[in-house]
Write a protein that holds these residues in place. Structure first.
Motif, short mmCIF file in Angstrom:
data_model
loop_
_atom_site.label_atom_id
_atom_site.label_comp_id
_atom_site.label_asym_id
_atom_site.label_seq_id
_atom_site.Cartn_x
_atom_site.Cartn_y
_atom_site.Cartn_z
N ASN A 152 0.82 -1.32 0.04
CA ASN A 152 0.12 0.23 0.04
C ASN A 152 0.76 1.29 0.09
N THR A 153 2.17 1.27 0.60
CA THR A 153 3.02 2.45 0.50
C THR A 153 3.36 2.55 -0.73
N ALA A 154 3.55 1.40 -1.60
CA ALA A 154 4.03 1.60 -3.01
C ALA A 154 2.87 2.21 -3.92
N ALA A 155 1.67 1.76 -3.67
CA ALA A 155 0.53 2.10 -4.27
C ALA A 155 0.30 3.61 -4.06
N VAL A 156 0.42 4.07 -2.83
CA VAL A 156 0.26 5.73 -2.66
C VAL A 156 1.26 6.41 -3.33
N ALA A 157 2.50 6.03 -3.32
CA ALA A 157 3.72 6.57 -3.61
C ALA A 157 3.56 6.71 -5.22
N ALA A 158 3.01 5.54 -5.92
CA ALA A 158 2.73 5.63 -7.34
C ALA A 158 1.61 6.53 -7.80
N ALA A 159 0.61 6.80 -7.09
CA ALA A 159 -0.17 7.57 -7.14
C ALA A 159 0.08 9.02 -7.32
N ALA A 160 1.15 9.33 -5.97
CA ALA A 160 1.88 10.78 -6.06
C ALA A 160 2.54 10.82 -7.28
N GLY A 161 3.21 9.61 -7.99
CA GLY A 161 4.30 9.67 -8.97
C GLY A 161 3.39 10.54 -10.24
N ILE A 162 2.36 9.80 -10.50
CA ILE A 162 1.69 10.17 -11.69
C ILE A 162 1.02 11.71 -11.58
N LEU A 163 0.67 11.79 -10.48
CA LEU A 163 -0.06 13.34 -10.01
C LEU A 163 0.99 14.15 -9.80
N GLU A 164 2.26 13.78 -9.87
CA GLU A 164 3.68 14.64 -9.79
C GLU A 164 3.51 15.49 -8.53
N PHE A 165 3.01 14.80 -7.45
CA PHE A 165 2.92 15.39 -6.05
C PHE A 165 4.27 15.31 -5.35
N ASP A 166 4.65 16.51 -4.90
CA ASP A 166 5.97 16.42 -4.01
C ASP A 166 6.06 15.07 -3.04
N LEU A 167 6.68 14.05 -2.84
CA LEU A 167 6.85 13.19 -2.45
C LEU A 167 7.16 13.26 -0.76
N SER A 168 7.91 14.47 -0.54
CA SER A 168 8.42 14.83 0.75
C SER A 168 6.96 14.89 1.67
N TYR A 169 5.87 15.20 1.15
CA TYR A 169 4.54 15.28 2.06
C TYR A 169 4.27 13.81 2.50
N PRO A 170 4.17 12.89 1.65
CA PRO A 170 3.64 11.42 2.02
C PRO A 170 4.91 11.08 2.89
N GLU A 171 6.10 11.39 2.56
CA GLU A 171 7.22 10.87 3.43
C GLU A 171 6.96 11.43 4.87
N SER A 172 6.75 12.72 4.82
CA SER A 172 6.36 13.20 6.45
C SER A 172 5.42 12.37 7.19
N VAL A 173 4.39 11.91 6.45
CA VAL A 173 3.39 11.11 7.18
C VAL A 173 4.15 9.69 7.41
N ILE A 174 4.62 9.20 6.70
CA ILE A 174 5.50 7.97 6.79
C ILE A 174 6.43 8.01 8.26
N ARG A 175 7.01 9.10 8.28
CA ARG A 175 7.96 9.25 9.50
C ARG A 175 7.08 9.52 10.53
N ASP A 176 5.85 10.23 10.65
CA ASP A 176 5.10 10.41 11.92
C ASP A 176 4.54 9.05 12.26
N SER A 177 4.25 8.05 11.17
CA SER A 177 3.44 6.78 11.50
C SER A 177 4.43 5.98 12.08
N PHE A 178 5.66 5.83 11.29
CA PHE A 178 6.44 4.80 12.07
C PHE A 178 7.84 5.06 12.78
N GLY A 179 8.46 6.32 12.16
CA GLY A 179 9.66 6.60 12.87
C GLY A 179 9.68 6.65 14.45
N ARG A 180 8.73 7.46 14.98
CA ARG A 180 8.66 7.60 16.16
C ARG A 180 8.41 6.45 17.02
#
Length: 594
Positions: A133-161
């Motif tokens: 599902n991480t890959a799927a959301v990132a793929a969606a961001a890719g075709i939308l050409e949406f800055d991946l740093s925003y999904p990355e920040s959510v991943i950090r908040d969800s798993f990093g801490r």
């Protein structure tokens, strides 16, 4: 190219992370300064079945979802077969290349198939198929050409801490690879794009249940009891999560009967108390609700509606319990019923519920439903001013046991908890002071609280009049329906609760298409100044009730109190939420008949 206006749907089986992925993607988009509205649909199964999460994105505030989508993320084959017809021409379907999907059928709809090695990337770079599902959301961001740093920040908040940075790092590796591959393969084929808004204000992303919890905490609620029942369960969970931070007592009780009785006990002891449930649980609470009415105990009950009767459709939505909550209980006693329609209103009306409950010493019911409870919306930080709540707490005729000087002054002639007063409201002193000892009983009682063993007619009449008189006084604190849109409309849409957002957008579309329309939203359902309501409706050229139930219950309540009947009704009762397109379509056929 269409920028910053898109509808995205994720679908799959329960257990595939559809909801968490959808909510995470919605939060990422909101962090980019865009407005989002997220709605989920899930079956009442722990695993299996079909779930989806839909995100609507815009540069302006939005209040509802739309039936058509531009991008479908399919975690399984069923998602493609169930939702392909919702994808607009030129839209796309992203799916793992290992799924058995008929690409020719997708193309025949004018939709672009976008197979991707999602599972391969998840396993090779992340070490787990769960990261598909991480890959799927990132793929969606890719075709939308949406800055991946925003999904990355959510991943950090969800798993990093919480779980260690290694899991976050692996998810980000998967996300980067899927993003670049999708962008390389398909971005040039896809018309819709997402671009961050520079210097956009910070926004909260909330659902209705979280907003109700925030309103309760800001209003000084210190006790919450409940038994888990969809769609109220996440409100109970929210209160549990905030308990230590805000010094709350939150209890999961053995059943709904006990849940309301615990809340009544806490309120009797002097704290602001609440419970939450759905229609089936509220059915069990009815006798205790009457006890709160008889003992004049201020307690707040959140009823999150879902389709009935009986178990009905546990995870779907409906507005079928308006009349039930208005009349629930044996015997007559005062209550107030409020029905917020937005995230902001959930915060403020929950706080008002506590003020009304304590000022008039009666139960207050706050109506919501699965659609409002679960839908996620971005809200500007300054849209909710918590100082308006904390600086306007009204506890009515309450003296706490430690306020000795006030008690000495008030009790020169002794304490009568249920003393007959002009406004029906008696002095309330919670247990704990030696000069304010009184009895409490569910039977009819005297002003001192003792059971009236003789069952005297004159005492009964006085007590009934005392309790019911509160409603006459409370009308001054209740708000008339709120008007949106032009004053001189040819069509007025009347709604309540969660139907606000879809109806508001339907009103805007009607005006854009040359139909001059406005909207009347009922937040306060009971009590109300019905003469004033009748005047408002009498000034409407043509009014139509829009509701998520079979029998148009608000219009029946209006007719019961005013004698006025709508020109027609738009109703929905299939377990799915109203949306602006549905409302406009129903109105068009209705107005032809009128």
């Amino acid at each position: 190219m269409t920028k910053n206006s898109v509808n995205i749907k994720l679908g799959g089986e329960a257990g595939q992370g559809v909801e968490s992925s959808g909510m995470g993607f919605a939060r990422a988009i909101a962090r980019a300064g865009l407005h989002i509205f997220g709605v989920q649909d899930y079956m009442s199964r722990i695993r299996g079945g079909h779930n989806w999460y839909q995100i609507r994105v815009s540069e302006r505030p939005i209040f509802a979802h739309e039936p058509k989508i531009q991008l479908l993320l399919a975690f399984d084959e069923r998602t493609v077969s169930e939702h392909l017809d919702e994808v607009v021409e030129g839209g796309a379907v992203i799916y793992d290349e290992g799924l058995k999907v008929d690409e020719e059928e997708i193309k025949s709809k004018g939709v672009i198939p976008m197979p991707m090695p999602l599972l391969k990337l998840a396993e090779e770079l992340g070490g787990s198929k769960l990261m598909l599902n991480t890959a799927a959301v990132a793929a969606a961001a890719g075709i939308l050409e949406f800055d991946l740093s925003y999904p990355e920040s959510v991943i950090r908040d969800s798993f990093g801490r919480r779980k260690g940075s290694e899991i976050a790092d692996r998810n980000i590796r998967v996300a980067n690879a899927a993003y670049e591959e999708a962008r390389r393969r398909y971005a040039h084929l896809f018309e819709w794009k997402l671009e961050a808004i520079p210097n956009a204000p910070k926004r909260m992303v909330l659902n209705g249940n979280q907003a109700l919890g925030l309103g309760a905490i800001a209003a000084g609620c210190k006790f919450c009891s409940g038994y888990p029942m969809t769609p109220a369960s996440s409100l109970l969970e929210f209160m549990f999560a905030q308990a230590r931070r805000f010094n709350l007592v939150v209890r999961q009780i053995e059943d709904e009967i006990g849940a309301l009785l615990h809340a009544i006990g806490a309120a009797h002891a002097g704290v602001r108390a609440m419970t939450c449930t759905s229609g089936g649980g509220f059915s069990l609470m009815v006798e205790a609700l009457s006890l709160a009415g008889s003992t004049e105990t201020p307690v707040v009950v959140v009823v999150a509606q879902r389709p009935g009767p009986a178990t009905g459709m546990p995870t779907r939505t409906e507005q079928g319990e308006l009349l039930f909550t208005l009349f629930a209980g044996h015997g007559e006693f005062p209550r107030a019923v409020l029905a917020p329609g937005s995230v902001e209103q959930c915060v403020y009306e929950m706080a008002r519920a506590f003020n009304i409950a304590e000022k008039y010493q009666m139960p207050v019911i706050v109506l919501t439903d699965a659609f409002l409870a679960n839908s996620l919306r971005s809200v500007d930080m300054d849209a909710i001013d918590f100082r308006k709540i904390t600086e306007n707490i009204e506890r009515g005729k309450l003296i706490l046991p430690h306020e000795h000087e006030k008690i000495d002054e008030a009790l020169k002639d002794g304490y009568r908890r249920y003393e007959f007063t002009e406004d029906g409201i008696s002095l309330r002193i919670p247990p704990g002071h030696p000069k304010a000892i009184y009895s409490v009983a569910g039977e009819e009682h005297t002003p001192e609280g003792f059971i009236d063993w003789e069952e005297r007619a004159d005492n009964r009449v006085k007590m009934m009049q005392k309790r019911m008189r509160k409603l006459e006084v409370a009308v001054s604190d209740m708000r008339l329906p709120q008007l949106y849109g032009p004053q001189d409309a040819e069509l007025t849409l009347v709604c309540w609760g969660s139907s606000l957002g879809p109806t508001l957008e339907a009103m805007e579309r009607l005006n854009d298409n040359g139909v001059r329309a406005n909207l009347l939203q009922f937040i306060d359902i009971h009590p109300l100044n019905w003469d004033s309501v009748a005047d408002m409706l009498a000034n409407c050229r043509l009014w139509v009730s829009v509701e998520g139930n079979y029998s148009a219950q608000l219009s029946r309540w209006i007719r019961m109190n005013t004698g006025l009947k709508p020109a027609g009704t738009v109703t929905r009762y299939d377990g799915r939420p109203l949306n602006p397109v549905y409302i406009v379509e129903q109105l068009q056929s209705l107005l032809v008949k009128v």
